[in-house]
Enzyme design. Structure first.
Site, PDB file in Angstrom:
ATOM      1  N   HIS A  75       0.848  -1.203   0.000  1.00  0.00           N
ATOM      2  CA  HIS A  75       0.000   0.000   0.000  1.00  0.00           C
ATOM      3  C   HIS A  75       0.877   1.243   0.000  1.00  0.00           C
ATOM      4  O   HIS A  75       2.104   1.138   0.074  1.00  0.00           O
ATOM      5  CB  HIS A  75      -0.959   0.003   1.202  1.00  0.00           C
ATOM      6  CG  HIS A  75      -0.268   0.072   2.531  1.00  0.00           C
ATOM      7  ND1 HIS A  75       0.385  -1.008   3.088  1.00  0.00           N
ATOM      8  CD2 HIS A  75      -0.117   1.092   3.412  1.00  0.00           C
ATOM      9  CE1 HIS A  75       0.894  -0.667   4.256  1.00  0.00           C
ATOM     10  NE2 HIS A  75       0.623   0.604   4.481  1.00  0.00           N
ATOM     11  N   HIS A  77       1.541   3.955   2.017  1.00  0.00           N
ATOM     12  CA  HIS A  77       2.006   4.762   3.141  1.00  0.00           C
ATOM     13  C   HIS A  77       3.518   4.943   3.101  1.00  0.00           C
ATOM     14  O   HIS A  77       4.248   4.080   2.620  1.00  0.00           O
ATOM     15  CB  HIS A  77       1.602   4.099   4.467  1.00  0.00           C
ATOM     16  CG  HIS A  77       0.184   4.378   4.857  1.00  0.00           C
ATOM     17  ND1 HIS A  77      -0.550   3.528   5.648  1.00  0.00           N
ATOM     18  CD2 HIS A  77      -0.635   5.426   4.571  1.00  0.00           C
ATOM     19  CE1 HIS A  77      -1.761   4.034   5.827  1.00  0.00           C
ATOM     20  NE2 HIS A  77      -1.836   5.179   5.175  1.00  0.00           N
ATOM     21  N   ASP A 197       1.177  -8.253  10.392  1.00  0.00           N
ATOM     22  CA  ASP A 197       1.224  -6.911  11.004  1.00  0.00           C
ATOM     23  C   ASP A 197       1.002  -6.940  12.517  1.00  0.00           C
ATOM     24  O   ASP A 197      -0.054  -7.343  12.982  1.00  0.00           O
ATOM     25  CB  ASP A 197       0.122  -6.081  10.324  1.00  0.00           C
ATOM     26  CG  ASP A 197      -0.048  -4.678  10.884  1.00  0.00           C
ATOM     27  OD1 ASP A 197       0.857  -4.197  11.591  1.00  0.00           O
ATOM     28  OD2 ASP A 197      -1.102  -4.060  10.588  1.00  0.00           O
ATOM     29  N   GLY A 369      -5.974   1.929  11.558  1.00  0.00           N
ATOM     30  CA  GLY A 369      -6.042   1.092  10.363  1.00  0.00           C
ATOM     31  C   GLY A 369      -5.486  -0.304  10.598  1.00  0.00           C
ATOM     32  O   GLY A 369      -5.408  -1.105   9.679  1.00  0.00           O
ATOM     33  N   HIS A 370      -5.085  -0.576  11.840  1.00  0.00           N
ATOM     34  CA  HIS A 370      -4.457  -1.861  12.149  1.00  0.00           C
ATOM     35  C   HIS A 370      -5.353  -2.702  13.052  1.00  0.00           C
ATOM     36  O   HIS A 370      -5.923  -2.192  14.015  1.00  0.00           O
ATOM     37  CB  HIS A 370      -3.120  -1.630  12.873  1.00  0.00           C
ATOM     38  CG  HIS A 370      -2.161  -0.804  12.067  1.00  0.00           C
ATOM     39  ND1 HIS A 370      -1.278  -1.361  11.175  1.00  0.00           N
ATOM     40  CD2 HIS A 370      -1.975   0.534  12.006  1.00  0.00           C
ATOM     41  CE1 HIS A 370      -0.568  -0.390  10.615  1.00  0.00           C
ATOM     42  NE2 HIS A 370      -0.973   0.773  11.095  1.00  0.00           N
TER      43      HIS A 370
END
Lengths: 556, 556
Positions: A75, A77, A197, A369-370
């Protein structure tokens, strides 16, 4: 080929991203192929004076450049794409990523005038990229930016899965996670390793949905009487869309400030990720043509960054916007640890200017977002890997993620909490660790890697105690002082009021130097250390400080 | 006298503590009397390079020294007593405080060899101090250190109440709040003004009791199998007692490390605030004589301070203690905003070393010493002042406290959110604002106030981009360069690899300087600016950096 009997092992390692937040760069190597996943930057730590960015030291990859087949991006970022302009001065391979991801990479390469040097191939969750013995496929995930992907590297020893950043958002804005595809990957029973993650592994439960945030923001916008100023992360395109939607429902025009925010609005609209009615976006210079309750300003600065829009607005130094007492300021973000104080300072200034400040720890106006603990365990349960490597996180987050993995049945001996540069060699039967070189490279101005420990140590010394320069010109034939010693200081004491200190020091240096010359000492290192010996203790006794002493002798 | 008709107004102001956390110093002035309450330090902000401490600029008090009757201390925390050694070089008045408070002040004065110069008078909650027109009385409160007091200044216009730091702890360790006395003060109907602690005004509800913390710690200690290492604030004597009690119950010996922790244990035991059985306290050097489950180590470093005991233990650099895999580390504190990253780093290292780390956001092992919203409203309801000044806090905390005050019925026009140096002039009829001088003084080494904005600006510049020194000796009779230019740099670039940069710069400077000399330019400022003009853009173009350029010309 795939599935055939193999004699080799799969090597999995990180150039960055383990034991830290940032500069994510993971590699899967098999025989003569290396696939890189992500290429991020990290922001400097407190003591890294003057450093702009930190990137991975990729000497191992440079040495093995012929093996590298691709850079796959999960992505867009910064901690996943930000190092590309620097790394691609050293290696050059095709880059694969989603459309928005590549849009952001392109803008970045243009800033460095490198857009023509790099091959970029847009992919979707359905793309298959066959290499030689390896193959890459993808699955859609949810994260705080559109086009987020998980990566599957198919190897003769089974699949290696990299989740990218993800959460399981049941009511997402934008794309839905491909639950079925992920579950099928696990059901195949052929997952060699999972890299997942760990950012929110310490948080219990499920992370709040982005949809809830949209409702929270709409609520605040609806109630506000004056203007609304909303700060958030520029890259959170879903969030921006929700803010635009809230503005539309409440008949407010939208103005955008801050360089990165303007860039994302441009790219986002161009690629169709941000949609808004014609005429709704207005120039910040024209906001005064509208009633206060018809204006919503979206800006950067949610982290209190010194030069960002909200920070300037708060301190009254923004060209176009200052705070009116009826303004509502929404900070749709949480402060990242190192930024807490800057954010507090901004909030204080906004309050002082009379604004009503709406913060995310009181209202539902921000979500991470995690994924939290339950989501991480869900991913582990879906994928059921043989080996598990927690990634994206400081050591304790990796450790906590490892404990979660044990709870869902992964054998402790098959979990590897690794450091950057540590290599997991593995096949269907066994796994063991080895090492390649990993490290950091500091970016300062246009310099890549020309600032290291010595320079940083000097900067720290200068920052804490300042500097005294002692200059003398000498006639070394006659062992005589010609001019000086002249003492100049910076960052040490106020010059006014310290004249006598400097005079005394000058006198002491002159005496000692003349004594040394009278002894016919010629070596400059010896003369310099004589000067240091007299000046350092004198200054410390008088001031309690240890400025850097720089002695310059000139022979005339 | 008291209660008689007065023609004067009461002046209330702060030299420090408003709009900030730290350097608390409040004053009540009436006619020719000034009473000072507290005299604290503040820790430097990020950008205050090299500064050790920040204290209030008390020039107003120095000018009015003849009026000052006393310094009253509410309790012994650094932000309330830490500036005494510096301030008392400028003024000298009797100091009143609780026994522990004065014990800590004495230790501080001894370090500065000032213990014989200052008069200290121990007080209790029952002490009355009559001045001339003013009188001081006290009330007992609860806070995270024993001997905490609230102050009542009796004036002809009514009472001025200063709460100190407080919480309403129903099950405290140590002294109980004097609820009755506080209620009676309010019931008298003669409270002119209340100054009340705003630190936790943003937290909803009631702050956790210290007793609960004791139970939480006992719980962890009971379950631990190996050694226990517990870090907390040295000044939290109640906490220390509870840790000692838990150790006693679990048959563990106690060892203490860290300078401030050792000091508090000494003073605390001496004055009877810390009680433990004979032989329970052992020397840190002897811990290996005991089984792991018989040892509890209390240490400093709960804020990740670089030189503190826990930080050293975590990084394996402590002389006497390193982490064993079965160790349980309890961090009985919350990170103060600016310290989050240092604390995280320490925790990460402890985890890496194999310790089990117990943190306060998961277990009940820490409670704040400051009351939350309901407690603040309770204090306001007890005291029912005419005027209200929220103190101890950043602007938004003061603002939030002001809102709480409105909720319990204080008129908005009678609430004053003030800055340091702002004076509330008031009497029973009316109140208005004026100003006296207030500011900050920076402490660096043994220097008080000799570092100011220019020095700090230079340190920042040096920290970010380093320094280049250009030295040339000139024969100004013949307009000739004798030696040089010599260029020396520090904190700018690695010298190795940058030789050609420095050579090119040297050449450019030499050329430009010779041109200037050929034009018979004599003024050194002009010659220096010619050098700057050529070197600055050259360096910026090559490196993207702006090092400080220091040009030294010598005439020989």
């Amino acid at each position: 080929m795939l599935g055939g009997k193999s004699l080799s092992d799969v090597k999995i390692f990180a150039m960055g991203g383990l034991g830290e937040i940032g500069k994510n760069m993971y590699c899967v190597e098999y025989e003569d192929e290396i696939i890189i996943i992500d290429c991020g930057v990290k922001f400097p730590e407190n003591e890294m004076f003057g450093i702009d960015l930190v990137i991975p030291d990729i000497s191992y990859l440079v040495d093995n450049q012929h093996k590298i087949k691709a850079l796959l991006l999960t992505h867009g970022h910064e901690d996943h794409i930000g190092a590309i302009p620097y790394i691609f001065k050293q290696i050059n391979v095709p880059i694969y990523g989603g459309r928005l991801t590549l849009g952001l990479v392109k803008a970045k390469l243009e800033e460095h005038r490198m857009q023509n040097d790099v091959k970029m191939i847009p992919i979707s969750e359905d793309t298959e990229i066959p290499f030689n013995r390896l193959k890459a496929t993808f699955f859609r995930t949810n994260h705080s930016i559109p086009d987020s992907l998980g990566v599957v590297i198919h190897t003769p020893e089974g699949m290696v899965i990299h989740t990218g950043d993800f959460k399981f958002d049941m009511t997402p804005v934008g794309q839905t996670t491909e639950y079925g595809k992920i579950a099928r990957i696990g059901a195949s029973g052929d997952v060699l390793a999972l890299l997942s993650d760990s950012t929110n592994s310490e948080r219990y439960g499920f992370t709040m949905s982005e949809r809830t945030v949209g409702e929270g923001i709409l609520d605040v916008v609806r109630k506000a009487r004056g203007r609304i100023i909303l700060a958030t992360f520029a890259s959170n395109v879903h969030r921006l869309q929700q803010v635009v939607d809230a503005a539309e429902q409440c008949n407010r025009k939208v103005a955008v400030i801050g360089r990165s925010m303007e860039k994302v609005f441009m790219i986002g609209q161009e690629l169709g990720y941000i949609q808004m009615p014609e005429g709704m976006l207005i120039d910040i210079k024209h906001i005064d043509n509208y009633a206060d309750n018809q204006v919503l300003i979206i800006c950067t600065g949610s982290q209190g960054e010194p030069m960002a829009a909200l920070t300037r607005i708060a301190s009254g130094s923004h060209r176009n916007v200052s705070i009116y007492p009826e303004d509502t300021v929404i900070i749709s973000a949480s402060p990242i640890p190192g930024n807490t104080i800057n954010v507090s300072r901004t909030i204080d200034k906004l309050y002082r200017a009379g604004a009503n400040v709406v913060l995310s720890h009181v209202f539902d106006i921000h979500a991470s977002g995690h994924g939290s603990s339950e989501e991480l365990m869900l991913m582990l349960s879906f994928i059921r890997p043989k080996y598990f490597i927690p990634i994206h996180g400081e050591y304790r987050m990796l450790k906590t993620h490892a404990k979660l993995a044990q709870q869902v049945g992964i054998d402790e001996s098959n979990i590897f909490i690794m450091d950057n540069g540590e290599v997991l060699n593995c096949n269907r039967e066994k796994a063991w660790l080895s090492k390649v070189h990993a490290g950091i490279v500091l970016i300062d101005g246009s310099g890549i890697g020309d600032v290291g420990n010595i320079v940083l140590r000097d900067r720290k010394h200068l920052a804490e105690d300042g500097l005294m320069v002692v200059v003398v010109s000498l006639d070394m034939k006659n062992f005589k002082i010609l001019t000086g010693p002249d003492i100049v200081s910076r960052g040490f004491v106020y010059v006014r009021g310290s004249e006598s200190l400097i005079q005394e020091a000058t006198l002491l240096v002159r005496q000692r130097l003349q004594e040394a010359l009278d002894k016919k000492i010629k070596e400059w290192s010896e003369l310099k250390s004589q000067i240091n010996e007299v000046i350092k203790p004198f200054i410390y006794e008088k001031t309690g400080r240890n400025p850097m002493i720089l002695t310059i002798l000139m022979e005339v």
